[in-house]
Design a protein around this motif. Structure first.
Motif: not given
Length: 347
Positions: A2, A4, A38, A43, A73-75, A105, A307, A338, A345
């Motif tokens: 992930e 971020g 996002d 992520d 979608n983003i945590k 999330r 992450r 990725r 993703k």
């Protein structure tokens, strides 16, 4: 892996009791940043807690809640919530509410705090630094596992057959331990089978390999499945189309931050030569797209982390350029990372 962003929300102090123009502008910018993150497929976005005039985020959960309403979608996480000076019951309730708003999330990173302002602010004794964190983490983990709690500790009123609401839509809130390199912290995270987040800011990343090994060894000794342990690495980050442009745009903000913090901690003043060393041979991920890819992949080869969090330092960087850095991270850096690691993703 992930990918971020984390931020403390650097701000120019307003120095007023009300009509905080800079604070207002910075909060609006933070919401623009998480919305863009996002949109470009990152992520995670994490908000850090401080109680200082130079950082605007003192309540990460409120920023997470605002972000939940404008993202899909983003945590959303904290980086960190200073659990030592917070009430675990209220922290859980806030996070569970965010989880319901965001459709599952919400996360948190719990930490002891690299600054100490929250301890006198909320009436805690700094001499209880370690004991406060241990006790409050224990309570938080219990609340996260069960609806009705009976618990007794030293620093807050006991709970007797007390139900804690609301509950999250997730089976449980993901709770990470955020650490700076204290071996006891690695042992605790491993023994408790908790995800670990390591901030690598001033030291060479390789120096943290024994620390990560200790984390995994402690988990194995406690009977946990090491292969499933999440591990996050956080480094200060800025990317632009050109490597020299990135360094020139990032350095004023970085120098100001390091010298401001360093003044409180007795560090030598930051200079451009030190910065270039940290950028070339140290943990700073500052450069063009390829340099960012290379540095993130080099960390992955060392740690096999699940992450990577790019810590933004934005005090003197025009906001339009910060947004460009986020765009490049999501559209140019992340897809290559990725692909190289073999992670698709998932939306």
């Amino acid at each position: 892996m992930e990918l971020g962003i984390s931020t403390f929300g650097e701000v120019t102090p307003d120095g007023v009791a009300g009509k905080a123009v800079h604070a207002h502008q910075r909060v609006q910018q933070l919401l623009e940043e998480v919305k863009l993150a996002d949109e470009v497929g990152l992520d995670v976005f994490a908000f850090g807690e401080h109680h200082r005039p130079d950082f605007v985020i003192s309540a990460p959960e409120i920023m997470m809640s605002a972000a939940a309403a404008i993202t899909k979608n983003i945590k959303l996480s904290s980086s960190v919530i200073v659990l030592s000076s917070a009430d675990p019951v209220r922290v859980f309730q806030n996070l569970a509410t965010i989880d319901l708003i965001s459709n599952g999330r919400a996360e948190m990173m719990a930490g002891r705090g690299s600054f100490i302002e929250s301890f006198p602010l909320f009436g805690y004794n700094l001499n209880d630094y370690d004991a406060l964190f241990s006790e409050k983490l224990d309570l938080l983990l219990q609340i996260n596992k069960q609806e009705v709690i009976t618990w007794k500790g030293k620093f807050r009123a006991p709970l007797t057959n007390q139900a804690i609401y609301p509950r999250p839509i997730q089976p449980a809130i993901p709770i990470w331990l955020a650490v700076g390199g204290t071996p006891a912290s690695a042992v605790r995270a491993g023994r408790l089978n908790l995800p670990l987040a390591i901030a690598i800011l001033g030291s060479a990343p390789g120096q943290f390999v024994p620390f990560v090994n200790l984390y995994r060894e402690s988990a194995e000794k406690a009977g946990h499945e090491v292969s499933k342990l999440p591990l996050a690495i956080s480094s200060q980050f800025y990317v632009a189309e050109d490597a020299r442009q990135a360094a020139d745009e990032f350095y004023p903000s970085y120098e100001a931050l390091m010298n401001r913090v360093g003044k409180d901690r007795g560090w030598s003043p930051m200079n451009r030569a030190q910065f270039e060393y940290l950028r070339n041979d140290g943990p700073l991920v500052v450069g063009n797209v390829q340099l960012a890819i290379d540095k993130i992949m080099a960390q992955y080869e060392l740690f096999h982390n699940t992450r990577f969090l790019a810590q933004l330092v934005t005090g003197f960087t025009p906001h339009v350029k910060v947004l460009k850095a986020i765009e490049l991270f999501g559209t140019k850096v992340a897809p290559v990372i990725r692909k190289e690691i073999g992670v698709e993703k998932v939306v």
